[in-house]
Write an enzyme that holds these catalytic residues in place. Structure first.
Site, PDB file in Angstrom:
ATOM      1  N   VAL A  59     125.228 -27.570 -48.741  1.00 15.00           N
ATOM      2  CA  VAL A  59     126.628 -27.300 -48.401  1.00 15.00           C
ATOM      3  C   VAL A  59     126.798 -27.227 -46.882  1.00 15.00           C
ATOM      4  O   VAL A  59     127.756 -27.777 -46.326  1.00 15.00           O
ATOM      5  CB  VAL A  59     127.132 -26.010 -49.084  1.00 15.00           C
ATOM      6  CG1 VAL A  59     128.554 -25.676 -48.653  1.00 15.00           C
ATOM      7  CG2 VAL A  59     127.074 -26.160 -50.609  1.00 15.00           C
ATOM      8  N   CYS A  60     125.867 -26.579 -46.204  1.00 14.00           N
ATOM      9  CA  CYS A  60     125.948 -26.453 -44.737  1.00 14.00           C
ATOM     10  C   CYS A  60     125.859 -27.824 -44.063  1.00 14.00           C
ATOM     11  O   CYS A  60     126.575 -28.107 -43.102  1.00 14.00           O
ATOM     12  CB  CYS A  60     124.832 -25.556 -44.213  1.00 14.00           C
ATOM     13  SG  CYS A  60     124.881 -23.874 -44.867  1.00 14.00           S
ATOM     14  N   SER A  61     124.984 -28.653 -44.575  1.00  9.66           N
ATOM     15  CA  SER A  61     124.817 -30.005 -44.058  1.00  9.66           C
ATOM     16  C   SER A  61     126.113 -30.801 -44.232  1.00  9.66           C
ATOM     17  O   SER A  61     126.590 -31.446 -43.289  1.00  9.66           O
ATOM     18  CB  SER A  61     123.657 -30.671 -44.803  1.00  9.66           C
ATOM     19  OG  SER A  61     123.464 -31.983 -44.365  1.00  9.66           O
TER      20      SER A  61
END
Length: 166
Positions: A59-61
């Protein structure tokens, strides 16, 4: 402050919750080259501050890649992605992903950003997923603390807030 969960377990956020209309607190973080940088470095620009727990996760990526793509289309806007990742890991990830339109910044040294923006997760020493839009006068115009850390932020709302900020 509203309840934030990490994999559905409640977590404790350290610091003061930021609200729309607040003067954006100045903070100190590290660049990928270990240089100290503060919010003051971006004076006169609209800032989209994208906060992620760890840039190496799915998700962060996606969040960082999405804002990198959008940054290219925005005038007088600086996108900042802040996490507790080491600057070396951020630099390596950006090189592998071709990230060139935003600054990745590390709060690992002392959690200054995390505490000042109320996003430091006490139990994990990670930052909770959140978005802040700060106008060119350093006033906060948009805030999203994502309820469940593993969920995506509202990209459309954040980008609309950036376009409305002056």
């Amino acid at each position: 402050m509203k309840q934030i969960t990490f994999h559905h377990d409640p977590v404790t956020l350290v610091g003061k919750e930021i609200k729309v209309g607040d003067k954006a607190p100045n903070f100190t973080v590290l660049t990928n080259d270990l240089q100290e940088v503060s919010l003051d470095e971006y004076k006169g620009k609209v800032k989209l501050i994208s906060v992620v727990p760890s840039i190496d996760t799915g998700v962060c990526s996606k969040q960082t890649r999405t804002f990198n793509e959008e940054a290219e289309k925005l005038d007088n806007v600086q996108v900042l992605t802040i996490s507790m990742d080491l600057p070396f890991a951020q630099k390596r990830w950006c090189a592998a992903e071709g990230i060139k339109n935003l600054d990745t910044l590390s709060d690992h040294r002392d959690g200054d950003f995390g505490e000042k923006y109320g996003v430091l997760i006490k139990e994990l020493r990670l930052l909770t997923r959140s978005i802040f839009v700060v106008d060119s006068n350093d006033v906060v115009t948009y805030v999203e603390y994502v309820d469940e850390v593993s969920n995506h932020p509202d990209y459309d709302a954040a980008l609309e807030a950036v376009k409305q900020a002056k």
